[in-house]
Design an enzyme around this catalytic site. Structure first.
Site, PDB file in Angstrom:
ATOM      1  N   LEU A   1      52.660  54.890  37.971  1.00 16.00           N
ATOM      2  CA  LEU A   1      53.196  53.561  37.671  1.00 16.00           C
ATOM      3  C   LEU A   1      54.637  53.698  37.191  1.00 16.00           C
ATOM      4  CD1 LEU A   1      50.182  52.101  35.622  1.00 16.00           C
ATOM      5  CD2 LEU A   1      50.829  51.448  37.936  1.00 16.00           C
ATOM      6  N   HIS A   2      55.548  52.945  37.798  1.00 13.88           N
ATOM      7  CA  HIS A   2      56.930  52.992  37.335  1.00 13.88           C
ATOM      8  C   HIS A   2      57.705  51.704  37.561  1.00 13.88           C
ATOM      9  CE1 HIS A   2      57.713  53.692  41.604  1.00 13.88           C
ATOM     10  NE2 HIS A   2      58.976  53.381  41.375  1.00 13.88           N
ATOM     11  N   ARG A   3      57.138  50.749  38.308  1.00  9.42           N
ATOM     12  CA  ARG A   3      57.891  49.535  38.629  1.00  9.42           C
ATOM     13  C   ARG A   3      57.981  48.609  37.417  1.00  9.42           C
ATOM     14  NH1 ARG A   3      59.887  49.436  43.773  1.00  9.42           N
ATOM     15  NH2 ARG A   3      58.748  50.848  45.147  1.00  9.42           N
TER      16      ARG A   3
ATOM     17  N   ARG B   1      60.474  56.668  33.143  1.00  8.19           N
ATOM     18  CA  ARG B   1      60.626  55.236  32.838  1.00  8.19           C
ATOM     19  C   ARG B   1      59.401  54.709  32.085  1.00  8.19           C
ATOM     20  NH1 ARG B   1      63.374  50.928  35.264  1.00  8.19           N
ATOM     21  NH2 ARG B   1      62.408  48.926  34.814  1.00  8.19           N
TER      22      ARG B   1
END
Length: 362
Positions: free
Chosen positions: A209-211, A244
């Site tokens: 997950l990074h968005r 992030r």
């Protein structure tokens, strides 16, 4: 001698440029007069996220790293343009080849055109139609000033033609990311987490997950992770955490015996896990491509995708960003009713050879 400057800015770019570099090297060994200069903008760079890739993917170290790391998107775009302009003036090229949809892609395409250098875009024409994504803006700007488009799908070809691009500029070649996957598949490497958790085929799920839609809001990330934990039975959840995401995750203090948040993995280690997983839960476009080719069920936590072929032909399903939607899809997975996937046209390991053949003819 045909001189090609190849630009890479972030980890996903490396998987896309590696086979192109190899194909140019092969052409040179066959006495074709073509040479390349590899420029890394430094947009994203750390040893696990980028550094080890050069060795694992057998890419030569970049001729130069512009070291344009950090800052806002505007600041980083400006840094890259200033440094790449100096680079291209010092080392002129006949063609600048950019890949993907990161800031470096757009910034270097702009510089090249203003220096009257032709631009080729690998992965041109893909669209999410979501202007809240920085990547979509990068794609639109890059494609508006590109001379030659190397595309991954007929959908991309259609998108370009609808925007007014002449068909003679479009070359449907396939997906260089899959070239890398197929070449490196025999070299996938067992990571330490496999031994530590005594993993085996199908007894775990890989998460990435990074968005911004998923990780920037603490409540959203917490609810998503809790929903995943609640609906994955007794499976281990292996979660290589993007830098992030790491900052927000630390503040949440989520502690569950099946959730294993680990450092980012190298390319060969990550795909070793993907190939043997029960499923992948992700918001990464590239991971959906790899999972589809490896025939691994993939649940994408986004409201749109620029890679519709991974859904229509692959093993990917678009779940959305509402955590409550996960439960019904995970039920399908555990009931054994997930779609099997099909071959995707020209995702056959030879896209880079087609690109180099096109460049020679251009």
């Amino acid at each position: 001698m045909l001189k090609v400057t190849i630009v890479a800015g972030a980890r996903p770019n490396l998987m896309k440029i590696a086979p192109i570099v190899h194909s140019i090297q092969k052409a040179r060994s066959d006495n074709i007069k073509i040479d390349f200069r590899l420029v890394h903008t430094g947009q994203h760079y750390d040893q696990n996220m980028s550094g080890s890739f050069f060795e694992q993917l057998e890419i030569p170290k970049p001729h130069v790293n512009l070291e344009c790391k950090g800052g806002s998107q505007a600041e980083q775009t400006a840094k890259i343009m200033i440094q790449f302009e100096k680079e291209l003036i010092s080392n002129p090229a006949d063609l600048v080849l950019v890949v993907g949809d990161v800031t470096s892609t757009m910034a270097c395409a702009l510089v090249a055109q203003k220096l009257f250098t032709k631009v080729a875009h690998v992965e041109g024409g893909i669209r999410s139609n979501d202007w809240t994504m920085p990547e979509e803006i990068n794609r639109l700007v890059t494609d508006s000033i590109t001379n030659y488009f190397f595309t991954t799908s007929e959908t991309a070809n259609t998108n370009l033609k609808k925007s007014g691009v002449d068909g003679s500029q479009i070359f449907f070649v396939g997906n260089t990311m899959i070239d890398t996957l197929m070449k490196q598949r025999p070299n996938f490497k067992k990571p330490q987490i496999w031994k530590d958790l005594q993993l085996s085929n199908g007894n775990y799920i890989v998460m990435t997950l990074h968005r911004p839609n998923n990780v920037d809001e603490q409540c959203q990330l917490r609810d998503m992770i809790n929903e995943i934990i609640a609906n994955t039975r007794d499976l281990h959840l292996v979660f290589p955490v993007h830098p992030r995401t790491q900052k927000i995750l630390k503040r949440l203090n989520i502690d569950h015996p099946r959730l294993h948040a680990i450092e980012p993995l190298s390319y060969l280690e990550f795909n070793y896990l993907v190939e043997r997983a029960k499923a992948v839960i992700t918001d990464s476009g590239g991971v959906t491509e790899e999972a589809s080719v490896l025939r691994v069920p993939c649940l994408t936590l986004r409201n749109n995708t620029e890679r519709p072929e991974t859904i229509t032909l692959g093993t990917n399903e678009l779940i959305g960003t509402d955590p409550k939607r996960l439960k019904s899809y995970l039920k399908i997975l555990f009931n054994g009713n997930w779609k099997k996937g099909h071959d995707i046209p020209l995702w056959d390991g030879h896209a880079a050879d087609r690109i180099v053949e096109c460049i020679k003819n251009i």
